[in-house]
Design an enzyme around this catalytic site. Structure first.
Site, PDB file in Angstrom:
ATOM      1  N   GLY A   1     -10.306  16.915  -5.831  1.00 62.43           N
ATOM      2  CA  GLY A   1     -10.591  17.363  -4.491  1.00 62.43           C
ATOM      3  C   GLY A   1     -11.793  16.893  -4.095  1.00 62.43           C
ATOM      4  O   GLY A   1     -11.878  16.837  -2.977  1.00 62.43           O
ATOM      5  N   VAL A   2     -12.389  16.751  -4.920  1.00 65.85           N
ATOM      6  CA  VAL A   2     -13.751  15.993  -4.381  1.00 65.85           C
ATOM      7  C   VAL A   2     -13.914  14.166  -4.153  1.00 65.85           C
ATOM      8  O   VAL A   2     -14.313  13.835  -2.528  1.00 65.85           O
ATOM      9  CB  VAL A   2     -14.728  16.087  -5.460  1.00 65.85           C
TER      10      VAL A   2
ATOM     11  N   GLU B   1     -14.701  13.503   0.048  1.00 65.48           N
ATOM     12  CA  GLU B   1     -15.165  12.725   0.741  1.00 65.48           C
ATOM     13  C   GLU B   1     -14.702  11.762   0.944  1.00 65.48           C
ATOM     14  O   GLU B   1     -15.718  10.950   1.910  1.00 65.48           O
ATOM     15  CB  GLU B   1     -15.364  11.186  -0.423  1.00 65.48           C
TER      16      GLU B   1
ATOM     17  N   HIS C   1      -6.448  11.698 -14.154  1.00 67.03           N
ATOM     18  CA  HIS C   1      -5.859  13.133 -13.690  1.00 67.03           C
ATOM     19  C   HIS C   1      -4.388  13.823 -12.502  1.00 67.03           C
ATOM     20  O   HIS C   1      -4.171  12.890 -11.213  1.00 67.03           O
ATOM     21  CB  HIS C   1      -7.006  13.542 -12.432  1.00 67.03           C
TER      22      HIS C   1
ATOM     23  N   ILE D   1      -2.618  14.563  -9.429  1.00 63.42           N
ATOM     24  CA  ILE D   1      -2.736  14.713  -7.861  1.00 63.42           C
ATOM     25  C   ILE D   1      -4.332  14.808  -7.500  1.00 63.42           C
ATOM     26  O   ILE D   1      -4.925  13.775  -8.383  1.00 63.42           O
ATOM     27  CB  ILE D   1      -2.931  16.327  -8.667  1.00 63.42           C
TER      28      ILE D   1
END
Length: 166
Positions: A69-70, A74, A60, A66
């Site tokens: 976002g998830v 979390e 990623h 990067i």
């Protein structure tokens, strides 16, 4: 509650071993490194040091690492879990009852993620400052305002609803 917090087992900052005693998450899914500020049941500030050797960076994205976002969401949810477990810990210690309670069993569940806005990328070398503040409660659900910063600039903001564990 701050005085009680300082006198008992929740001396700030909370380091990794203390956090691991409070929530069930473990590597590679433990996403907070330290809790610097904590108002049990109300608010907190934690950090996540984002390093190049994080396993998610392998895919990623190749060529442009990067933080997903998830995973930032979390990490904010894990801070919320510490906020709630710290309240239970302070309440139990104020009653001077048994210390044989598994506080990680008290972590509730993510119920909703609302209006999350990603304003900037989080990349290796960043120190992600996570912030959470409980802004409302209805039954077993709590609404928590969350935001994350890098170098004093907001990179993510929104709200998360969590439920108490039943």
């Amino acid at each position: 509650m701050t005085n009680l917090l300082e006198k008992k087992s929740l001396k700030l900052p909370l380091e990794l071993d203390q956090i691991k005693n409070m929530i069930p998450h473990r590597y590679p899914f433990l996403l907070i490194d330290r809790v610097n500020e904590l108002n049990p049941g109300v608010s907190g500030v934690a950090i996540k040091n984002v390093t190049a050797n994080e396993p998610f960076f392998q895919g990623h994205f190749p060529g442009e690492a990067i933080m997903p976002g998830v995973l930032i969401i979390e990490a904010m949810a894990q801070l919320i879990a510490v906020i709630y477990v710290s309240k239970a810990l302070v309440e139990v210690e104020s009653q001077e009852t048994s210390n044989d309670i598994n506080y990680a069993d008290r972590v509730g569940y993510l119920a909703a993620v609302k209006n999350i806005k990603f304003k900037n990328k989080v990349v290796p070398g960043d120190q992600l400052v996570l912030r959470a503040k409980v802004v409302g409660k209805m039954g077993v659900l709590s609404q928590v305002q969350v935001w994350a910063e890098v170098n004093g600039k907001t990179v993510v903001e929104g709200s998360i609803s969590v439920s108490e564990k039943m």
